[in-house]
Structure formats: structure tokens, C-alpha cells
Motif scaffolding. Structure first.
Motif, PDB file in Angstrom:
ATOM      1  N   ASN A 123       0.824  -1.212   0.000  1.00  0.00           N
ATOM      2  CA  ASN A 123       0.000   0.000   0.000  1.00  0.00           C
ATOM      3  C   ASN A 123       0.857   1.260   0.000  1.00  0.00           C
ATOM      4  N   THR A 137       0.919   3.931  -3.102  1.00  0.00           N
ATOM      5  CA  THR A 137       0.629   5.353  -2.896  1.00  0.00           C
ATOM      6  C   THR A 137       1.747   6.217  -3.468  1.00  0.00           C
ATOM      7  N   LYS A 152       1.376   6.266  -7.243  1.00  0.00           N
ATOM      8  CA  LYS A 152       0.285   7.164  -7.646  1.00  0.00           C
ATOM      9  C   LYS A 152       0.711   8.621  -7.533  1.00  0.00           C
ATOM     10  N   ALA A 181      -4.096  14.613  -0.977  1.00  0.00           N
ATOM     11  CA  ALA A 181      -4.553  13.701   0.076  1.00  0.00           C
ATOM     12  C   ALA A 181      -5.853  13.015  -0.328  1.00  0.00           C
ATOM     13  N   GLY A 182      -6.769  13.770  -0.901  1.00  0.00           N
ATOM     14  CA  GLY A 182      -8.033  13.182  -1.329  1.00  0.00           C
ATOM     15  C   GLY A 182      -7.853  12.159  -2.429  1.00  0.00           C
ATOM     16  N   LYS A 183      -7.013  12.475  -3.391  1.00  0.00           N
ATOM     17  CA  LYS A 183      -6.793  11.556  -4.502  1.00  0.00           C
ATOM     18  C   LYS A 183      -6.005  10.312  -4.073  1.00  0.00           C
ATOM     19  N   LEU A 184      -5.107  10.485  -3.109  1.00  0.00           N
ATOM     20  CA  LEU A 184      -4.309   9.349  -2.623  1.00  0.00           C
ATOM     21  C   LEU A 184      -5.027   8.571  -1.526  1.00  0.00           C
ATOM     22  N   ARG A 185      -6.086   9.160  -0.994  1.00  0.00           N
ATOM     23  CA  ARG A 185      -6.845   8.567   0.106  1.00  0.00           C
ATOM     24  C   ARG A 185      -5.988   8.379   1.350  1.00  0.00           C
ATOM     25  N   VAL A 186      -5.228   9.432   1.666  1.00  0.00           N
ATOM     26  CA  VAL A 186      -4.442   9.474   2.892  1.00  0.00           C
ATOM     27  C   VAL A 186      -4.751  10.780   3.608  1.00  0.00           C
ATOM     28  N   SER A 187      -4.377  10.863   4.851  1.00  0.00           N
ATOM     29  CA  SER A 187      -4.566  12.084   5.613  1.00  0.00           C
ATOM     30  C   SER A 187      -3.660  13.188   5.053  1.00  0.00           C
TER      31      SER A 187
END
Length: 99
Positions: free
Chosen positions: A19, A23, A26, A41-47
Motif C-alpha cells: 500500500n 501510494t 500514484k 490527500a483526497g486523490k491518494l486517500r491518505v490524511s
């Protein structure tokens, strides 16, 4: 070593690393589109708190080293699933290749 000695957590460690490098991979493309941390952060789905850390890691690794990390992860996964080789040895070898 502690995770491996108390419980056989090889697959958990592998999942975390897969993961992480996914990331980073990406981020290569996304960072060309924008440098805004909340968008990334939104596109990577991380904080958003961790985007800076990923950007720093990307500077250290780059595309070729990320691909090499995936190769090391694949080799370790195959070895863990197909042989009775000491899992600590397999994981250490993988981490050395990644680093």
C-alpha cells in the motif's frame, strides 16, 4: 523483527508495504497535476498530515526504485507462499533490497 517473532505477521507487513509503495507510485503522476496537499490527500486517500512525508519519500525513491521495491515485494511474497524458508530471513532480505 518483533512483529514476526510474536505472531506470524508477514502478510500484514507485506500489505502495509504494498500500500505504501502503491501510494508513492500514484503520487508520481498526481504531483505533476497539483502540489496542493488537500487535493493530493483526497486523490491518494491518505490524511493531509502525511502528504509531506510521501512527497519526501518520493524524492528518495523515484520511479525506478519504487519498481525495484515492487520486485522485492513480489519475490518475498512468492518465497513466503511457496517454500519453508525462514520468514525472518525472507523479510530481512526484502527490506534490504528495498532500502
Amino acid at each position: 523483527e518483533n512483529m514476526l517473532s510474536t505472531d506470524r505477521k508477514e502478510m500484514l507487513i507485506m500489505t502495509i508495504l504494498i500500500n505504501y509503495f502503491t501510494t508513492l507510485f500514484k503520487l508520481i503522476e498526481l504531483s505533476a497535476e497539483t502540489s496542493e496537499k488537500f487535493s493530493l490527500a483526497g486523490k491518494l486517500r491518505v490524511s493531509p498530515m502525511f502528504v509531506g512525508d510521501y512527497i519526501q519519500a518520493l524524492k528518495l525513491y523515484g520511479p525506478r526504485k519504487i519498481e525495484a521495491a515492487f520486485d522485492a515485494l513480489i519475490e518475498a511474497d512468492r518465497t513466503l507462499k511457496s517454500t519453508s524458508t525462514n520468514s525472518l530471513y525472507v523479510m530481512e532480505k526484502m527490506l534490504i533490497r528495498i532500502m
